[in-house]
Design an enzyme around this catalytic site. Structure first.
Site, PDB file in Angstrom:
ATOM      1  CG  ASN A 227      -1.764   1.208   1.380  1.00  0.00           C
ATOM      2  OD1 ASN A 227      -1.735   2.043   0.432  1.00  0.00           O
ATOM      3  ND2 ASN A 227      -2.431   1.540   2.588  1.00  0.00           N
ATOM      4  CD1 TRP A 228       3.512   0.994  -3.139  1.00  0.00           C
ATOM      5  CD2 TRP A 228       3.168   2.344  -4.845  1.00  0.00           C
ATOM      6  NE1 TRP A 228       4.150   0.372  -3.906  1.00  0.00           N
ATOM      7  CE2 TRP A 228       4.162   1.077  -4.858  1.00  0.00           C
ATOM      8  CE3 TRP A 228       3.035   3.528  -6.024  1.00  0.00           C
ATOM      9  CZ2 TRP A 228       4.597   0.986  -6.294  1.00  0.00           C
ATOM     10  CZ3 TRP A 228       3.622   3.036  -7.097  1.00  0.00           C
ATOM     11  CH2 TRP A 228       4.473   1.743  -7.500  1.00  0.00           C
ATOM     12  CE  LYS A 229      -0.231   3.253   5.013  1.00  0.00           C
ATOM     13  NZ  LYS A 229      -0.034   3.411   6.271  1.00  0.00           N
TER      14      LYS A 229
ATOM     15  CG  HIS B 250      -5.636   1.893   5.128  1.00  0.00           C
ATOM     16  ND1 HIS B 250      -5.254   2.978   6.234  1.00  0.00           N
ATOM     17  CD2 HIS B 250      -4.734   1.046   5.174  1.00  0.00           C
ATOM     18  CE1 HIS B 250      -3.917   2.490   6.634  1.00  0.00           C
ATOM     19  NE2 HIS B 250      -3.720   1.537   5.902  1.00  0.00           N
TER      20      HIS B 250
ATOM     21  CD  GLU C 240      -2.945   5.582   7.044  1.00  0.00           C
ATOM     22  OE1 GLU C 240      -2.999   5.733   5.445  1.00  0.00           O
ATOM     23  OE2 GLU C 240      -1.810   4.848   7.385  1.00  0.00           O
TER      24      GLU C 240
ATOM     25  CD  GLU D  63      -3.301  -2.264   7.653  1.00  0.00           C
ATOM     26  OE1 GLU D  63      -2.001  -2.683   6.978  1.00  0.00           O
ATOM     27  OE2 GLU D  63      -3.633  -1.062   7.152  1.00  0.00           O
TER      28      GLU D  63
ATOM     29  N   GLY E 159       3.012   2.494  10.748  1.00  0.00           N
ATOM     30  CA  GLY E 159       3.751   3.704  10.495  1.00  0.00           C
ATOM     31  C   GLY E 159       4.673   4.108  11.903  1.00  0.00           C
TER      32      GLY E 159
ATOM     33  CB  SER F   9       5.612  -1.517  12.099  1.00  0.00           C
ATOM     34  OG  SER F   9       5.233  -0.212  12.283  1.00  0.00           O
TER      35      SER F   9
ATOM     36  N   GLY G   9       2.954  -1.075   4.439  1.00  0.00           N
ATOM     37  CA  GLY G   9       2.811   0.411   3.930  1.00  0.00           C
ATOM     38  C   GLY G   9       4.418   0.801   3.612  1.00  0.00           C
ATOM     39  N   GLY G  10       5.019   1.513   4.666  1.00  0.00           N
ATOM     40  CA  GLY G  10       6.360   2.286   4.204  1.00  0.00           C
ATOM     41  C   GLY G  10       7.381   1.398   3.787  1.00  0.00           C
TER      42      GLY G  10
HETATM   43  P1  13P Z   1       3.287   0.690   7.695  1.00  0.00           P
HETATM   44  O1  13P Z   1       3.655  -0.609   6.955  1.00  0.00           O
HETATM   45  O2  13P Z   1       4.070   1.704   7.227  1.00  0.00           O
HETATM   46  O3  13P Z   1       3.291   0.485   9.083  1.00  0.00           O
HETATM   47  O4  13P Z   1       1.639   0.835   7.191  1.00  0.00           O
HETATM   48  C1  13P Z   1       0.907  -0.460   7.459  1.00  0.00           C
HETATM   49  C2  13P Z   1      -0.188  -0.172   6.616  1.00  0.00           C
HETATM   50  O5  13P Z   1      -1.121   0.864   7.109  1.00  0.00           O
HETATM   51  C3  13P Z   1      -0.746  -0.762   5.169  1.00  0.00           C
HETATM   52  O6  13P Z   1      -1.876  -0.536   4.905  1.00  0.00           O
END
Ligand code: 13P
Length: 255
Positions: free
Chosen positions: A9-11, A94, A96, A166, A172, A212, A233-234
């Site tokens: 997930n590149w956000k 998600h 967010e 999650e 993050g 993470s 994510g990251g």
């Molecule tokens: P991180 O891997 O950056 O913690 O993000 C997880 C995430 O929200 C994937 O959708």
């Protein structure tokens, strides 16, 4: 046997130019991963570019969100049918989206239905906040989210749904859940889905961990028979994602 998933997930990172460059770097090594479904989730505006880069590979492509409406006068929204022209996957609910954009379990439920009707594979996200966990409310929060987000879906489509657990406090933060924490909640999600749709559906359901995830810790999660992959994510913004996908595939191949 549930095919594992490595989802990136590149956000809100990588416009079309950077997306093209990064997808070009990871394309061949990701395409060489066998035994796991690898899926990239760029921002909407970069999806056509990444589609072109990935064309001819078996790497999946998805959107990070979709409209709850089917089309028409909804400025700024993107319909499931439009996503389905280029993608097979979509992330729904998600944390967010729930936190910053007010998506409720009812919104997530509607979007999941809309995604399924467009033949997309939804990855439906659930997870508790730190305050929930500290107040011993994890079970209650997850139960409400699973019933609200996944209840009442058409039986013939439920087999396509993927769930991502999650925990919000792990996203993050560099503070991943322990394997035991993830396993406990994922077992609960499976039990709740069994209540809703029966044991065979629950047994076939793929449930991912997210929060993470790195190349250093993903193997530990994948050693659990309950955990069917990761939503990253990251670390999905770096070549490290190739290592993560390889570890997911090989951990499950050898289990
Ligand atoms: P991180 O891997 O950056 O913690 O993000 C997880 C995430 O929200 C994937 O959708």
């Amino acid at each position: 046997m549930r095919t594992p998933i490595a989802a990136g997930n590149w956000k809100m990172n990588f416009g079309p130019r950077q997306a093209q460059q990064f997808a070009g770097i990871v394309r061949d090594p990701l395409n060489a991963v066998t035994g796991a479904e690898v899926v990239l989730f760029p921002p909407f505006i970069a999806i056509p570019t990444v589609y072109n880069v990935l064309y001819g590979t078996h790497i999946g492509l998805g959107a990070q969100n979709l409209s709850d409406q089917l089309g028409g006068a909804y400025t700024g929204e993107v319909a499931a049918s439009m996503i389905a022209e280029l993608c097979r996957w979509v992330i729904v609910g998600h944390s967010e989206r729930r936190h910053y954009y007010g998506e409720t379990d009812a919104t997530v439920n509607t979007k999941t239905r809309v995604a399924l009707d467009a033949d997309l594979t939804p990855i439906v996200c659930v997870g508790e906040h730190l305050a929930d966990r500290e107040a011993n409310l994890t079970e209650r929060v997850i139960t409400t989210q699973v019933r609200g987000s996944l209840g009442g879906l058409p039986a013939e489509q439920i087999g396509r749904v993927v769930v991502a657990y999650e925990p919000v406090w792990a996203i993050g933060t560099g503070r991943a859940a322990t394997r035991q924490d993830a396993e406990d909640v994922i077992a609960l999600i499976r039990a709740l889905v069994s209540e809703l749709y029966g044991q065979p559906v629950a047994d076939a359901l793929r449930i991912l961990y997210g929060g993470s995830v790195t190349a250093a810790n993903v193997g530990e999660f994948m050693a659990s028979p309950q955990i069917d992959g990761a939503l990253v994510g990251g670390a999905s913004l770096k070549p490290e994602f190739v290592d993560i996908a390889q570890i997911i595939a090989s951990a499950k191949a050898s289990s």
